[in-house]
Design a protein around this motif. Structure first.
Motif, PDB file in Angstrom:
ATOM      1  N   GLU A 182       0.446 -16.572   2.486  1.00 22.84           N
ATOM      2  CA  GLU A 182       1.760 -16.956   1.968  1.00 22.84           C
ATOM      3  C   GLU A 182       2.076 -16.203   0.672  1.00 22.84           C
ATOM      4  N   ILE A 183       1.131 -16.137  -0.230  1.00 20.00           N
ATOM      5  CA  ILE A 183       1.380 -15.418  -1.492  1.00 20.00           C
ATOM      6  C   ILE A 183       1.565 -13.930  -1.212  1.00 20.00           C
ATOM      7  N   LYS A 184       0.808 -13.402  -0.239  1.00 21.64           N
ATOM      8  CA  LYS A 184       0.944 -11.992   0.142  1.00 21.64           C
ATOM      9  C   LYS A 184       2.349 -11.733   0.684  1.00 21.64           C
ATOM     10  N   SER A 185       2.804 -12.589   1.557  1.00 24.52           N
ATOM     11  CA  SER A 185       4.132 -12.443   2.150  1.00 24.52           C
ATOM     12  C   SER A 185       5.233 -12.573   1.092  1.00 24.52           C
ATOM     13  N   LEU A 205      -3.538  -6.328  -4.312  1.00 26.38           N
ATOM     14  CA  LEU A 205      -2.887  -6.743  -3.064  1.00 26.38           C
ATOM     15  C   LEU A 205      -1.925  -5.661  -2.576  1.00 26.38           C
ATOM     16  N   SER A 206      -1.139  -5.127  -3.486  1.00 23.25           N
ATOM     17  CA  SER A 206      -0.164  -4.105  -3.115  1.00 23.25           C
ATOM     18  C   SER A 206      -0.858  -2.823  -2.675  1.00 23.25           C
ATOM     19  N   LEU A 207      -1.944  -2.469  -3.346  1.00 24.78           N
ATOM     20  CA  LEU A 207      -2.700  -1.273  -2.956  1.00 24.78           C
ATOM     21  C   LEU A 207      -3.232  -1.440  -1.527  1.00 24.78           C
ATOM     22  N   CYS A 208      -3.793  -2.586  -1.248  1.00 23.08           N
ATOM     23  CA  CYS A 208      -4.292  -2.851   0.111  1.00 23.08           C
ATOM     24  C   CYS A 208      -3.150  -2.819   1.114  1.00 23.08           C
ATOM     25  N   ASN A 209      -2.013  -3.368   0.734  1.00 21.97           N
ATOM     26  CA  ASN A 209      -0.847  -3.383   1.620  1.00 21.97           C
ATOM     27  C   ASN A 209      -0.377  -1.955   1.902  1.00 21.97           C
TER      28      ASN A 209
END
Ligand SMILES: [Mg+2]
Length: 124
Positions: A5-8, A76-80
């Motif tokens: 949820e936080i990722k989304s 998180l953004s780097l992984c995304n």
């Protein structure tokens, strides 16, 4: 809030601002290091006792929490951006580390794994 949820919500935050175009691997690595440095500043030159005092100050804990969140979001953004599932990567790495550092061999010691490979027969 769950991880997905936080990722989304974070991805939506970026999309709504049209900021994804800036989130290249290079920019994100640099940003991640900058945020980590901002976090490290809280502890730079401090003794363990001084850090303990900082961590007993709620307003300092709030500031440190914000820097940790910045680190989290850039990671998180780097992984995304790299299309790497962070939780899957972490799970795989934990399994590797469990094998690399058998508890019965390394308990209470802080050597790099190569130390144990060289000295596995010398350990008592
Ligand atoms: Mg920051």
């Amino acid at each position: 809030m769950k991880f997905d949820e936080i990722k989304s919500r974070f991805v939506n935050f970026l999309k709504e601002r049209d900021w994804e175009k800036y989130h290249t691997p290079k920019n994100l690595c640099i940003s991640l290091l900058i945020e980590l440095a901002e976090l490290a500043e809280f502890f730079q030159w401090k003794s363990d006792e001084e850090i303990e005092k900082i961590m007993n100050n709620p307003s300092e804990v709030e500031k440190i929490s914000e820097e940790l969140a910045d680190v989290f979001f850039y990671l998180l953004s780097l992984c995304n951006t790299l299309k790497i599932d962070l939780l899957t990567a972490a799970e795989k790495k934990l399994k590797k580390n469990i094998e690399k550092y058998p508890a019965e061999l390394v308990k209470g010691k802080a050597h790099k794994y190569t130390y144990y490979q060289k000295n596995v027969n010398k350990e008592d």
